[in-house]
Motif scaffolding. Structure first.
Motif, mmCIF file in Angstrom:
data_model
loop_
_atom_site.group_PDB
_atom_site.id
_atom_site.type_symbol
_atom_site.label_atom_id
_atom_site.label_comp_id
_atom_site.label_asym_id
_atom_site.label_seq_id
_atom_site.Cartn_x
_atom_site.Cartn_y
_atom_site.Cartn_z
ATOM 1 N N MET A 259 0.847 -1.203 0.000
ATOM 2 C CA MET A 259 0.000 0.000 0.000
ATOM 3 C C MET A 259 0.874 1.240 0.000
ATOM 4 S SD MET A 259 -2.988 1.079 2.698
ATOM 5 C CE MET A 259 -3.845 2.630 2.540
ATOM 6 N N ALA A 260 0.453 2.273 -0.689
ATOM 7 C CA ALA A 260 1.218 3.504 -0.741
ATOM 8 C C ALA A 260 1.226 4.193 0.629
ATOM 9 C CB ALA A 260 0.617 4.445 -1.780
ATOM 10 N N ALA B 269 -1.926 12.608 -10.916
ATOM 11 C CA ALA B 269 -1.137 11.828 -9.964
ATOM 12 C C ALA B 269 -1.726 11.812 -8.558
ATOM 13 C CB ALA B 269 0.289 12.373 -9.922
ATOM 14 N N TRP C 219 -3.649 8.630 -5.791
ATOM 15 C CA TRP C 219 -2.851 8.119 -4.676
ATOM 16 C C TRP C 219 -3.777 7.502 -3.628
ATOM 17 C CZ3 TRP C 219 2.072 7.262 -4.990
ATOM 18 C CH2 TRP C 219 2.804 6.963 -3.845
ATOM 19 N N ASP C 220 -3.525 6.255 -3.242
ATOM 20 C CA ASP C 220 -4.462 5.551 -2.358
ATOM 21 C C ASP C 220 -4.058 5.628 -0.885
ATOM 22 O OD1 ASP C 220 -2.255 3.937 -2.555
ATOM 23 O OD2 ASP C 220 -3.351 2.090 -2.972
ATOM 24 N N LEU D 286 6.896 9.662 -6.360
ATOM 25 C CA LEU D 286 5.677 8.850 -6.374
ATOM 26 C C LEU D 286 5.903 7.531 -7.099
ATOM 27 C CD1 LEU D 286 2.861 11.495 -7.020
ATOM 28 C CD2 LEU D 286 3.974 10.818 -4.885
ATOM 29 N N ALA D 287 6.622 7.578 -8.205
ATOM 30 C CA ALA D 287 6.916 6.357 -8.957
ATOM 31 C C ALA D 287 7.769 5.395 -8.134
ATOM 32 C CB ALA D 287 7.617 6.695 -10.268
ATOM 33 N N LEU E 113 7.919 5.214 -4.829
ATOM 34 C CA LEU E 113 7.148 4.699 -3.694
ATOM 35 C C LEU E 113 6.160 3.631 -4.124
ATOM 36 C CD1 LEU E 113 6.413 8.024 -1.784
ATOM 37 C CD2 LEU E 113 8.092 6.274 -1.184
ATOM 38 N N ARG E 114 5.676 3.709 -5.342
ATOM 39 C CA ARG E 114 4.753 2.694 -5.826
ATOM 40 C C ARG E 114 5.497 1.384 -6.076
ATOM 41 N NH1 ARG E 114 1.734 6.880 -8.723
ATOM 42 N NH2 ARG E 114 -0.389 6.886 -7.908
#
Length: 221
Positions: A1-2, A27, A31-32, A217-218, A220-221
């Motif tokens: 999970m993010a 973006a 984001w979840d 973000l990329a 962390l995913r």
């Protein structure tokens, strides 16, 4: 999970020439996990940005002077001293630099922002006289009450959410993001960040401005 995020706005979600980078509209809503916008801007700006991004309104504004989460607005300091200092600055020949309407400060509750073209020496003298901090964000000077920090605001929002601040990942670009970096578990300074932010961050991105944020973000995913 993010992981949950705490994001600065200017220099972090913006284009190099200024203005919000439109890629934020793709973006961030995707984001979840919670996203907190932490900024030196006046309170209505990040609230409006959350609204237009269609994300929950989780806000640290005015360097921590105003905090908003779970339908509760908390003003953390008395705003009268910065306003009195700003009046003294103008009376002594200074200019806030925003024109007659001064939309930069019109809705500001806890501090005063001054254009970077202002007389810095006079401004620093007035700040010292009124026992105020003067913060240079790279976009404006801010007269603010000592001890008011974005990091404290983030801790307050995290408490409302029931999330440990150490679970957050922060992205920022200037000295006013240092306290946020110190509050979270992992921090990133985008490539255009000033020296204090770069020194305080766990990582510095290769990309600048929104490119750097998207890089985070990329990863962390």
């Amino acid at each position: 999970m993010a992981p949950p995020l705490v994001l600065d706005i200017d220099g972090t979600l913006t284009k190099p020439a200024g203005g919000l980078d439109p890629r934020a509209f793709e973006a961030l809503p995707a984001w979840d996990a919670p996203i907190v916008l932490a900024t030196g801007k006046a309170f209505p700006y990040p609230v409006a940005l959350c609204h237009f991004l269609a994300i929950p309104e989780l806000v640290v504004a005015e360097h921590g002077g105003v905090v908003y989460a779970d339908d509760e607005v908390r003003v953390t300091v008395d705003s009268e001293r910065p306003k009195a200092a700003a009046r003294a600055f103008v009376e002594r020949g200074g200019d806030l630099g925003w024109g007659g309407a001064d939309t930069v400060n019109r809705w500001r509750e806890t501090e005063v922002a001054i254009n970077l073209d202002a007389d810095e020496r006079l401004l620093r003298d007035v700040a010292a006289e009124f026992d105020l901090d003067l913060v240079d964000t790279g976009y404006a000077y801010h007269l603010k009450t000592p001890g008011v920090e974005k990091g404290d605001g983030l801790r307050s929002v995290a408490s409302v959410l029931g999330v440990d601040p150490a679970e957050f990942v922060a992205v920022g670009d200037s000295e006013n993001d240092v306290s946020t970096f110190e509050a979270v578990g992992e921090s990133f300074a985008v490539a255009n960040a000033d020296e204090r932010a770069r020194a305080a961050a766990d990582h510095v991105t290769e990309g600048a401005h929104m490119d750097g944020t998207l890089e985070v973000l990329a990863a962390l995913r």
